[in-house]
Design an enzyme around this catalytic site. Structure first.
Site, PDB file in Angstrom:
ATOM      1  N   LYS A 121      78.263  49.724  45.324  1.00 45.69           N
ATOM      2  CA  LYS A 121      77.643  50.082  44.042  1.00 45.69           C
ATOM      3  C   LYS A 121      76.138  49.856  44.112  1.00 45.69           C
ATOM      4  CE  LYS A 121      79.603  48.114  40.486  1.00 45.69           C
ATOM      5  NZ  LYS A 121      79.918  47.216  39.340  1.00 45.69           N
ATOM      6  N   LYS A 133      79.334  38.292  44.075  1.00 43.19           N
ATOM      7  CA  LYS A 133      80.021  38.100  42.783  1.00 43.19           C
ATOM      8  C   LYS A 133      80.436  36.646  42.672  1.00 43.19           C
ATOM      9  CE  LYS A 133      81.409  40.599  39.248  1.00 43.19           C
ATOM     10  NZ  LYS A 133      80.921  41.918  38.782  1.00 43.19           N
ATOM     11  N   ASP A 173      79.349  39.280  33.511  1.00 47.49           N
ATOM     12  CA  ASP A 173      80.532  40.116  33.723  1.00 47.49           C
ATOM     13  C   ASP A 173      81.511  39.692  32.616  1.00 47.49           C
ATOM     14  OD1 ASP A 173      81.723  42.073  35.931  1.00 47.49           O
ATOM     15  OD2 ASP A 173      83.345  40.730  35.421  1.00 47.49           O
TER      16      ASP A 173
HETATM   17  P1  NDP Z   1      83.480  41.519  28.250  1.00 44.67           P
HETATM   18  O1  NDP Z   1      83.944  40.147  28.473  1.00 44.67           O
HETATM   19  O2  NDP Z   1      82.289  41.761  27.393  1.00 44.67           O
HETATM   20  O3  NDP Z   1      84.685  42.403  27.662  1.00 44.67           O
HETATM   21  C1  NDP Z   1      85.917  42.544  28.311  1.00 44.67           C
HETATM   22  C2  NDP Z   1      86.814  43.367  27.416  1.00 44.67           C
HETATM   23  O4  NDP Z   1      87.999  43.752  28.111  1.00 44.67           O
HETATM   24  C3  NDP Z   1      87.278  42.576  26.195  1.00 44.67           C
HETATM   25  O5  NDP Z   1      87.402  43.452  25.116  1.00 44.67           O
HETATM   26  C4  NDP Z   1      88.629  42.056  26.662  1.00 44.67           C
HETATM   27  O6  NDP Z   1      89.514  41.728  25.615  1.00 44.67           O
HETATM   28  C5  NDP Z   1      89.133  43.292  27.392  1.00 44.67           C
HETATM   29  N1  NDP Z   1      90.293  43.004  28.225  1.00 44.67           N
HETATM   30  C6  NDP Z   1      91.514  43.538  28.067  1.00 44.67           C
HETATM   31  N2  NDP Z   1      92.370  43.076  28.944  1.00 44.67           N
HETATM   32  C7  NDP Z   1      91.713  42.221  29.709  1.00 44.67           C
HETATM   33  C8  NDP Z   1      92.091  41.415  30.788  1.00 44.67           C
HETATM   34  N3  NDP Z   1      93.335  41.392  31.273  1.00 44.67           N
HETATM   35  N4  NDP Z   1      91.167  40.666  31.367  1.00 44.67           N
HETATM   36  C9  NDP Z   1      89.902  40.669  30.896  1.00 44.67           C
HETATM   37  N5  NDP Z   1      89.491  41.405  29.857  1.00 44.67           N
HETATM   38  C10 NDP Z   1      90.388  42.172  29.252  1.00 44.67           C
HETATM   39  O7  NDP Z   1      83.251  42.150  29.699  1.00 44.67           O
HETATM   40  P2  NDP Z   1      82.376  43.422  30.131  1.00 44.67           P
HETATM   41  O8  NDP Z   1      82.397  44.453  29.071  1.00 44.67           O
HETATM   42  O9  NDP Z   1      81.070  42.931  30.621  1.00 44.67           O
HETATM   43  O10 NDP Z   1      83.192  43.937  31.404  1.00 44.67           O
HETATM   44  C11 NDP Z   1      84.234  44.892  31.302  1.00 44.67           C
HETATM   45  C12 NDP Z   1      84.479  45.509  32.666  1.00 44.67           C
HETATM   46  O11 NDP Z   1      83.295  46.168  33.118  1.00 44.67           O
HETATM   47  C13 NDP Z   1      84.853  44.539  33.777  1.00 44.67           C
HETATM   48  O12 NDP Z   1      85.728  45.198  34.675  1.00 44.67           O
HETATM   49  C14 NDP Z   1      83.519  44.288  34.473  1.00 44.67           C
HETATM   50  O13 NDP Z   1      83.713  43.864  35.810  1.00 44.67           O
HETATM   51  C15 NDP Z   1      82.918  45.666  34.396  1.00 44.67           C
HETATM   52  N6  NDP Z   1      81.466  45.769  34.528  1.00 44.67           N
HETATM   53  C16 NDP Z   1      80.627  45.042  33.728  1.00 44.67           C
HETATM   54  C17 NDP Z   1      79.262  45.202  33.826  1.00 44.67           C
HETATM   55  C18 NDP Z   1      78.313  44.493  32.922  1.00 44.67           C
HETATM   56  O14 NDP Z   1      77.117  44.746  33.038  1.00 44.67           O
HETATM   57  N7  NDP Z   1      78.755  43.650  32.015  1.00 44.67           N
HETATM   58  C19 NDP Z   1      78.668  46.091  34.840  1.00 44.67           C
HETATM   59  C20 NDP Z   1      79.643  46.877  35.581  1.00 44.67           C
HETATM   60  C21 NDP Z   1      80.981  46.683  35.423  1.00 44.67           C
HETATM   61  P3  NDP Z   1      89.713  40.205  25.153  1.00 44.67           P
HETATM   62  O15 NDP Z   1      88.484  39.860  24.392  1.00 44.67           O
HETATM   63  O16 NDP Z   1      90.945  40.252  24.351  1.00 44.67           O
HETATM   64  O17 NDP Z   1      89.860  39.388  26.411  1.00 44.67           O
HETATM   65  O1  2IT Z   2      80.000  44.608  37.977  1.00 42.13           O
HETATM   66  C1  2IT Z   2      78.764  44.639  37.802  1.00 42.13           C
HETATM   67  O2  2IT Z   2      78.048  45.496  38.326  1.00 42.13           O
HETATM   68  C2  2IT Z   2      78.173  43.631  36.913  1.00 42.13           C
HETATM   69  N1  2IT Z   2      78.905  42.816  36.351  1.00 42.13           N
HETATM   70  C3  2IT Z   2      76.688  43.575  36.713  1.00 42.13           C
HETATM   71  C4  2IT Z   2      76.024  42.843  37.842  1.00 42.13           C
HETATM   72  C5  2IT Z   2      74.548  42.580  37.673  1.00 42.13           C
HETATM   73  O3  2IT Z   2      74.035  41.907  38.566  1.00 42.13           O
HETATM   74  O4  2IT Z   2      73.936  43.030  36.712  1.00 42.13           O
END
Ligand code: NDP
Ligand code: 2IT
Length: 456
Positions: A121, A133, A173
């Site tokens: 990525k 990570k 994350d």
């Molecule tokens: P958050 O913690 O902000 O949100 C996670 C969301 O997913 C919550 O609504 C959570 O619900 C839900 N969820 C549902 N099932 C699961 C489960 N089994 N385990 C964990 N969460 C669950 O995380 P992000 O939005 O930051 O991340 C979401 C995804 O995006 C992940 O896969 C992450 O690796 C990916 N990502 C994030 C980036 C970032 O910049 N933040 C960048 C690139 C990818 P509940 O509150 O009920 O747990």
């Molecule tokens: O999965 C991802 O790319 C992230 N959680 C963001 C990583 C970062 O360094 O901003």
């Protein structure tokens, strides 16, 4: 392509070896196989050199895995202990970069799959960042602010030995957002007695954060989706969308989808989903999730005409709702083969992976076999880490850019990532297999950097 169609003996050998020596790490094996199988045309073209150099063996082994004890005191005075991790997988093109995940399911397999995907990525962003990570099996749900702070301070007391703005730069994350980054940064600064702003990204705007970093992953996903659809003569405007998750990625994916004229009708959390046929009121979701940290079901208190569906054992309820575009933005392996079959049956045209590895490998194959366009996470959700790298640039310059400047750079990066995927598809006759396109384009960069740096 599936594993048993492979022609390269070296690839078969490496997949077998990796499965054997990492037998207790199913998520890592899944991520590894998804990438390696798609690399076959590139490996075949240079098989002898890759084999002599034990190139894939080196690629499959993290440069370093750090695990550590995280003791902290809860509000009742009881000492709690969690396990902390940082996987520094590959630093060939820059300092290790990747988020921290706080979730009870965190283990070495999950950390390794995430760090492995991050290598590719980060290469696609075109910015100088390697793959890493980290995180912990700490569960933030139900914890007080004080408990979160104490945990973050203890976590950083150990992690600070292994990171630095030219060494390894963590970010958020799942379970790690701006509140946690603030506590982590405070503890790092206190221990080091130095204002090293670029050591963490996703910081608050008041102390070195970048405008648009909060929005970046979700917005970037929609830019990538728009480019992919445009190439296939599909307009995003007027399309219905369902989104799994209601966290950082999901919320800003929803916001940009709405700005682009799509209608988002469902969002979810780990308990269930809400369906609002009139279109999600995002301000209500933001208040529930970003401010009150409550369950998504609360949406019905503000919008009584919406419906709520509890998750069932076999699949998250959100995927039972029909939509043109499906954006999994929650967690890994959310979409199984069975769920993929339902999505195809419901007539969806495109899937955009906001989460990391939300589709099983069987689900990916099923979508491709049924001509559903798939935007792979390594490319489609790279906007978050790309904007983190822009935050690092601003920290180095001791300067900041406006929201519009950052967003314009993000948009250009996402357009460029899609072009790279498409170019690799054209070059290797992969049709619309953007999963393979992304893997190949990224691998070419990482492998060139690794080969140039010798056997290390
Ligand atoms: P958050 O913690 O902000 O949100 C996670 C969301 O997913 C919550 O609504 C959570 O619900 C839900 N969820 C549902 N099932 C699961 C489960 N089994 N385990 C964990 N969460 C669950 O995380 P992000 O939005 O930051 O991340 C979401 C995804 O995006 C992940 O896969 C992450 O690796 C990916 N990502 C994030 C980036 C970032 O910049 N933040 C960048 C690139 C990818 P509940 O509150 O009920 O747990
Ligand atoms: O999965 C991802 O790319 C992230 N959680 C963001 C990583 C970062 O360094 O901003």
């Amino acid at each position: 392509m599936s594993e048993n169609e492979l022609k390269s003996e070296y690839l078969k050998e490496i997949i077998g070896r990796t499965e054997k020596i990492n037998a207790s790490e199913p998520e890592f094996i899944q991520a590894f196989k998804e990438v390696l199988i798609s690399l076959e045309p590139v490996i075949l073209a240079n098989e002898k050199e890759f084999k002599t150099q034990a190139f894939l063996e080196r690629l499959s082994e993290p440069e370093r895995i750090i695990t550590f004890r995280v003791p902290w005191l809860d509000d009742s005075g009881q000492v709690q202990v969690n396990r902390g991790y940082r996987v520094q997988f590959n630093g060939a093109i820059g300092p290790y970069k990747g988020g921290l995940r706080f979730h009870p399911t965190v283990n070495q397999s999950i950390m390794k799959f995430l760090a492995f995907e991050q290598i590719f990525k980060n290469a696609l962003t075109g910015l100088p960042i390697g793959g890493g990570k980290g995180g912990s099996d700490f569960d933030p749900k139900g914890k007080s602010d004080m408990e979160i702070m104490k945990f973050c301070q203890s976590f950083m007391t150990e992690l600070q030995k292994h990171i630095g703005q030219d060494v390894d730069i963590p970010a958020g994350d799942i379970g790690v957002g701006s509140r946690e980054i603030g506590y982590l940064f405070g503890q790092y600064r206190k221990i080091k007695n130095s204002y090293e702003a670029g050591v963490l990204t996703g910081k608050g705007i008041e102390y070195g954060g970048s405008l648009a970093r909060t929005e970046a992953t979700g917005y970037g996903l929609l830019y990538f989706m728009r480019e992919m659809l445009k190439t296939n003569d599909i307009q995003i405007e007027g399309k219905t969308v369902i989104i799994s998750g209601a966290g950082n990625v999901a919320i800003y994916a929803c916001e940009k989808a709405q700005m682009m004229g799509a209608k988002v009708v469902a969002m979810s959390d780990s308990s269930g989903c809400i369906y609002d046929k009139d279109g999600i009121k995002l301000n209500v979701i933001k208040e529930i999730k970003e401010v009150k940290r409550e369950r998504i079901k609360e949406y019905l208190l503000s919008v009584p005409t919406a419906e709520y569906f509890e998750n069932t054992n076999n699949m998250p309820s959100v995927y039972k709702i029909k939509a043109d575009i499906v954006l999994p933005c929650a967690t890994q392996n959310d979409i199984s083969l069975e769920t993929a079959k339902l999505i195809v049956k419901n007539g969806s045209v495109a899937i955009g992976e906001g989460a990391n590895m939300p589709c099983t490998n069987e689900a990916i194959e099923y979508f491709q076999a049924n001509n559903v366009l798939l935007a792979p996470g390594k490319a489609a959700n790279a906007g978050g880490v790309a904007t983190s790298a822009l935050e690092m640039s601003q920290n180095s310059m001791r300067y900041f850019w406006s929201f519009e400047e950052v967003e314009n750079k993000l948009e250009n990066i996402m357009v460029n990532i899609f072009k790279q995927c498409r170019r690799a598809c054209d070059e290797y006759n992969l049709g619309k297999n953007y999963v393979a396109g992304a893997n190949i384009a990224a691998f070419k960069k990482v492998s060139a950097a690794m080969l140039a740096q010798g056997i290390i």
